[in-house]
Design a protein around this motif. Structure first.
Motif, short mmCIF file in Angstrom:
data_model
loop_
_atom_site.label_atom_id
_atom_site.label_comp_id
_atom_site.label_asym_id
_atom_site.label_seq_id
_atom_site.Cartn_x
_atom_site.Cartn_y
_atom_site.Cartn_z
N ASP A 148 59.37 -7.82 35.21
CA ASP A 148 60.16 -8.80 34.47
C ASP A 148 61.06 -8.03 33.51
O ASP A 148 61.19 -6.80 33.62
CB ASP A 148 59.26 -9.82 33.75
N LEU A 149 61.69 -8.73 32.57
CA LEU A 149 62.63 -8.08 31.67
C LEU A 149 61.95 -7.06 30.76
O LEU A 149 62.62 -6.17 30.21
CB LEU A 149 63.36 -9.12 30.83
N LYS A 150 60.62 -7.17 30.61
CA LYS A 150 59.90 -6.23 29.76
C LYS A 150 59.52 -4.96 30.49
O LYS A 150 59.01 -4.02 29.88
CB LYS A 150 58.64 -6.90 29.21
N GLY A 151 59.73 -4.94 31.80
CA GLY A 151 59.43 -3.72 32.54
C GLY A 151 58.65 -3.95 33.81
O GLY A 151 58.41 -5.09 34.23
N LEU A 152 58.23 -2.85 34.44
CA LEU A 152 57.54 -2.88 35.72
C LEU A 152 56.10 -2.41 35.53
O LEU A 152 55.84 -1.48 34.76
CB LEU A 152 58.27 -2.00 36.72
N MET A 153 55.19 -3.05 36.24
CA MET A 153 53.79 -2.62 36.24
C MET A 153 53.32 -2.40 37.67
O MET A 153 53.51 -3.27 38.52
CB MET A 153 52.91 -3.67 35.55
N ASP A 154 52.74 -1.23 37.90
CA ASP A 154 52.15 -0.89 39.19
C ASP A 154 50.64 -1.02 39.03
O ASP A 154 50.01 -0.21 38.33
CB ASP A 154 52.54 0.54 39.57
N LEU A 155 50.05 -2.05 39.67
CA LEU A 155 48.66 -2.42 39.42
C LEU A 155 47.85 -2.43 40.70
O LEU A 155 48.41 -2.50 41.80
CB LEU A 155 48.62 -3.82 38.77
N PRO A 156 46.52 -2.39 40.61
CA PRO A 156 45.71 -2.47 41.83
C PRO A 156 45.80 -3.84 42.48
O PRO A 156 46.16 -4.82 41.83
CB PRO A 156 44.29 -2.20 41.32
N ALA A 157 45.47 -3.91 43.75
CA ALA A 157 45.44 -5.20 44.46
C ALA A 157 44.31 -6.06 43.90
O ALA A 157 43.27 -5.55 43.48
CB ALA A 157 45.25 -4.97 45.95
N PRO A 158 44.49 -7.38 43.89
CA PRO A 158 43.43 -8.27 43.41
C PRO A 158 42.15 -8.12 44.23
O PRO A 158 42.19 -7.86 45.44
CB PRO A 158 44.03 -9.67 43.58
N ARG A 159 41.02 -8.34 43.56
CA ARG A 159 39.74 -8.36 44.26
C ARG A 159 39.62 -9.63 45.09
O ARG A 159 38.97 -9.65 46.13
CB ARG A 159 38.60 -8.30 43.24
N LEU A 160 40.24 -10.72 44.64
CA LEU A 160 40.23 -11.97 45.39
C LEU A 160 41.05 -11.79 46.66
O LEU A 160 42.11 -11.16 46.65
CB LEU A 160 40.81 -13.11 44.55
#
Length: 437
Positions: free
Chosen positions: A239-251
């Motif tokens: 979003d406008l605050k930046g990018l996040m590279d995160l793990p895939a959901p457990r669900l």
């Protein structure tokens, strides 16, 4: 019968109609209770057709990963009514105790007197009273049905209004077009409160956008103000605050990337400050029973053929069935197995629309009854399945269905999916001995 059950039975007699959309009775009882809804922690209000519960599960997990406490009010419950009321605690919440719930419901019953009121309205009033008496950093509040006249829509100043995907469901109450249903759900949007909008088709998005513009709510729309997707098996949010590279959901399921993204967008729009690590940990810890939940232990799990998989999913409308079928198809690509469905549904649902998602995917369907007032006879479900090209028969119980599957002459241990109703899912978890905690 517990004290809670006895109170709910008395309340049902005051207004036997389980669903009667109106805010008049809510305002009356809240006034008599001293307006507890005005003394709540910051509220994130969540409406939509599919994905509400999963989005709230991500919100809760992310807040708790930041060492914040979150009250949670959701519906329906699966096994016990206590599941609707989670008290936020430092380090993690817990379901309300029987004694505290009974005392709070009794207080609401006394305040209401003999005036007509639905059970859901009293439960919602009890939730507000309960949560007003326990400090927390946030309240995650799920709309029960629709939005405009839902009992939760007495919250005047949430910190964020969230609308997950809108699709066809509850048409007898909300209208028979996507646009009319979207208008009901968009009514939770408030002036000057960020409106976080999950993935929508064109018609609902236009209706929701119009509502936000008319009341003066800042919009935060997937695909316009924020994006989320899967890249190399990870979740990427921007979003406008930046990018996040995160793990895939457990669900399980690609749709859970959208739900996790909606939770992130809501938290970032709400003003509740969370470190980046909380988003990462929350995505991995979020859990939501009966949404593509694999049952590996318990009384029912012990009945399936050796080597089989037993899955439980509460999807019950056409769009929910589409999402569930897509996840199962993805499983099939990676580990092929014969798919056997065990299905129970309510008469108010689009049975053919739901089951059509599984044609060409399921080897066989066994219909079972749902023990609710509007439960559809198992024979009727089987008839509909055969009409749309699914081999089907029926039986009286889930246990009998699993026993029948064990006798099938198929080439490999099957993948068994129990689906079609959250009420059925609750019956399954109770029978299996693995209720939500």
């Amino acid at each position: 019968m517990t004290a809670v059950d006895a109170i709910l039975a008395r309340l049902l007699a005051l207004h036997p109609k389980r669903i009667d959309l109106s805010l008049d009775r809510m305002w009356r009882v809240l006034d008599r209770l001293g307006h507890p809804e005005r003394s709540l922690p910051p509220v994130i209000h969540v409406a939509g057709t599919n994905g509400k519960g999963s989005t709230i599960a991500f919100l809760r997990a992310m807040l708790e990963a930041a060492s914040l406490s979150a009250h949670v009010y959701t519906s329906p419950n699966l096994v016990r009514v206590n599941e609707r009321f989670r008290i936020g605690r430092a380090g993690g919440g817990e379901l309300v105790s029987d004694d505290e719930l009974a005392a709070t419901l009794a207080e609401c019953e006394h305040a209401n007197g003999d005036a007509p009121i639905t059970v859901f309205e009293i439960e919602t009033a009890a939730a507000f009273l309960l949560f007003s008496r326990h400090k927390a950093d946030a309240l995650l509040l799920e709309v029960g049905l629709g939005g405009r006249l839902d009992a939760t829509n007495v919250i005047e100043h949430p910190v964020a209004s969230v609308i997950t995907p809108v699709s066809m469901d509850h048409m007898e109450f909300l209208g028979d077009t996507l646009e009319s249903i979207a208008a009901e759900k968009a009514a939770i949007i408030r002036a000057d409160v960020p409106a976080v909008i999950g993935r929508q088709t064109e018609g609902p998005l236009a209706v929701i956008t119009d509502r936000a513009e008319r009341v003066g709510a800042p919009l935060c729309v997937l695909g316009q103000d924020w994006t989320v997707g899967e890249e190399r098996g990870r979740l990427v949010y921007q979003d406008l605050k930046g990018l996040m590279d995160l793990p895939a959901p457990r669900l399980y399921g690609r749709h859970q990337f959208d739900n996790a993204g909606t939770a992130i967008a809501a938290l970032r729009a709400s003003g509740l400050a969370l470190p980046a690590s909380a988003f990462e940990q929350g995505i991995l810890k979020a859990d939501w029973p009966a949404r593509l939940q694999r049952l590996t232990t318990g009384k029912l799990a012990a009945l399936v053929p050796p080597g089989s998989e037993l899955w439980l999913d509460g999807s019950h409308n056409a769009d929910g069935g589409r999402i569930t079928a897509a996840v199962i198809a993805d499983f099939e690509e990676r580990v092929p197995r014969p798919l056997i469905l065990v299905v129970g549904m309510l008469s108010t649902k689009d049975t053919a629309g739901f089951l059509a998602n599984f044609t060409g995917l399921a080897r066989r369907l066994i219909a079972v009854p749902v023990h609710q007032e509007k439960g559809l006879p198992a024979d009727t479900i089987a008839d509909v399945a055969r009409m749309i090209g699914l081999a089907a028969d029926s039986t009286d119980t889930v246990e009998a269905a699993l026993a029948r599957i064990a006798r099938l002459d198929i080439e490999a241990p099957p993948r068994i999916l129990i689906t079609g109703s959250l009420y059925l899912a609750g019956e399954v978890l109770a029978a299996n001995g693995t209720p939500p905690v």
